[in-house]
Design a protein around this motif. Structure first.
Motif, PDB file in Angstrom:
ATOM      1  N   SER A 118       0.827  -1.209   0.000  1.00  0.00           N
ATOM      2  CA  SER A 118       0.000   0.000   0.000  1.00  0.00           C
ATOM      3  C   SER A 118       0.862   1.260   0.000  1.00  0.00           C
ATOM      4  CB  SER A 118      -0.941   0.000   1.208  1.00  0.00           C
ATOM      5  OG  SER A 118      -1.840  -1.083   1.155  1.00  0.00           O
ATOM      6  N   SER A 121       2.888   1.501  -3.346  1.00  0.00           N
ATOM      7  CA  SER A 121       2.012   1.771  -4.483  1.00  0.00           C
ATOM      8  C   SER A 121       1.616   3.238  -4.516  1.00  0.00           C
ATOM      9  CB  SER A 121       0.756   0.892  -4.413  1.00  0.00           C
ATOM     10  OG  SER A 121       1.083  -0.467  -4.591  1.00  0.00           O
ATOM     11  N   ILE A 125       2.439   5.790  -7.626  1.00  0.00           N
ATOM     12  CA  ILE A 125       1.380   6.535  -8.319  1.00  0.00           C
ATOM     13  C   ILE A 125       1.675   8.033  -8.274  1.00  0.00           C
ATOM     14  CG2 ILE A 125      -1.066   7.164  -8.214  1.00  0.00           C
ATOM     15  CD1 ILE A 125      -1.597   4.277  -7.231  1.00  0.00           C
ATOM     16  N   SER A 141       7.741  -1.026  -6.463  1.00  0.00           N
ATOM     17  CA  SER A 141       6.304  -1.153  -6.635  1.00  0.00           C
ATOM     18  C   SER A 141       5.955  -2.346  -7.512  1.00  0.00           C
ATOM     19  CB  SER A 141       5.745   0.137  -7.249  1.00  0.00           C
ATOM     20  OG  SER A 141       4.366   0.016  -7.513  1.00  0.00           O
ATOM     21  N   ASP A 145       3.947  -5.720  -6.484  1.00  0.00           N
ATOM     22  CA  ASP A 145       2.761  -6.155  -7.239  1.00  0.00           C
ATOM     23  C   ASP A 145       2.848  -7.654  -7.530  1.00  0.00           C
ATOM     24  OD1 ASP A 145       1.773  -3.575  -7.324  1.00  0.00           O
ATOM     25  OD2 ASP A 145       2.535  -3.170  -9.344  1.00  0.00           O
ATOM     26  N   LYS A 179      -4.981   0.769  -8.828  1.00  0.00           N
ATOM     27  CA  LYS A 179      -3.599   1.073  -9.201  1.00  0.00           C
ATOM     28  C   LYS A 179      -3.387   0.848 -10.698  1.00  0.00           C
ATOM     29  CE  LYS A 179       1.221  -0.001  -8.186  1.00  0.00           C
ATOM     30  NZ  LYS A 179       2.170  -0.825  -7.408  1.00  0.00           N
ATOM     31  N   SER A 182      -4.776   3.790 -12.438  1.00  0.00           N
ATOM     32  CA  SER A 182      -3.915   4.961 -12.245  1.00  0.00           C
ATOM     33  C   SER A 182      -2.671   4.883 -13.123  1.00  0.00           C
ATOM     34  CB  SER A 182      -3.502   5.095 -10.778  1.00  0.00           C
ATOM     35  OG  SER A 182      -4.618   5.333  -9.944  1.00  0.00           O
TER      36      SER A 182
END
Length: 265
Positions: A118, A121, A125, A141, A145, A179, A182
């Motif tokens: 979290s 990420s 972003i 990141s 993932d 995500k 985004s």
């Protein structure tokens, strides 16, 4: 001298334990970098295939501690090693091994991994601007993932990624889709650094749909439709380009790249 019993193991259990401790200590340190650090991560994954979790219960706590390190290089080493360990474990297809993954791996690592995913990420972003260059925020990141999607695909019994069975996993699912949206928006705005992360996310969500078909049928609060519908809409947006953005350096329509080189992982 007394002849060695050919049936005896070439390395004693004490020696194996010492070796395992030394390997994970080296992985979760800042003193080893480059190709040596990569090889140590791969070695750890191979050892874990046979010894984890029964003979190596300290592995995940050590990696979880590495995720919380204040040194960025230690976080990177720990995340990359976790990615390889999880990936290696998923190649074991016996029912006992699959249940070990569900019952031993997921409960230990889901909480720390979700927390780190979290935070990283959100950072990725925020960093995904047209001027951004690929760097550690995007590398970490993307690795996180991959770890999270591997855990969701293989770390739960079918149909058990629900708010009742696993609130943490059920919260991560819509966040993964958001995500992806985004990163695609950033990619469309010209952020080439977002391409590897977006590609990896979309591919991972496709695997998740195959492994956990009911998971993406959830409709979280605040979303007008099931998560699967959002993923399909995102995939269709990519397909409607007629070709993948970034197929060549000179894109006559100025579209952003869909894929680009990714770090070794």
């Amino acid at each position: 001298s007394q002849a060695r019993d050919p049936r005896a193991p070439s390395i004693s259990e004490d020696e194996k334990a010492t070796l395992r401790d030394a390997v994970i200590a080296a992985v979760c340190s800042s003193s080893i970098e480059g190709d040596m650090a990569l090889q140590l991560a791969l070695i750890t994954a191979k050892i874990a295939r046979f010894d984890f979790p029964r003979r190596w219960p300290a592995l995940l706590p050590a990696l979880a501690a590495g995720l919380q390190s204040s040194e960025e290089i230690v976080v990177f080493h720990s995340v990359r090693c976790l990615h390889y360990v999880l990936k290696e474990r998923t190649t074991k297809q016996l029912m006992r091994d699959r249940l070990d993954f569900i019952d031993s791996v997921t409960p230990q690592i889901l909480g720390p991994l979700a927390q780190m995913w979290s935070a990283r990420s959100a950072a990725a972003i925020t960093a995904a601007t047209p001027q951004a260059i690929a760097g550690m925020p995007f590398v970490l990141s993307q690795l996180l993932d991959k770890c999270m999607l591997t855990l969701l695909c293989h770390g739960f019994r079918p149909g058990k990624i629900t708010p009742e069975d696993s609130p943490t996993a059920a919260e991560i699912l819509p966040a993964l889709v958001e995500k992806s949206e985004s990163m695609y928006a950033a990619l469309s705005a010209g952020c080439r650094a977002a391409a590897p992360s977006f590609h990896s996310l979309l591919k991972g969500l496709g695997r998740l749909q195959g492994a956990q078909p009911k998971a993406l049928l959830l409709t979280p609060p605040g979303r007008p439709c099931a998560l699967l519908s959002s993923v399909l809409q995102l995939a269709l947006q990519v397909l409607t380009h007629g070709r993948q953005p970034g197929d060549s350096e000179e894109d006559p329509q100025g579209r952003p790249p869909f894929k680009s080189s990714t770090p070794a992982a």
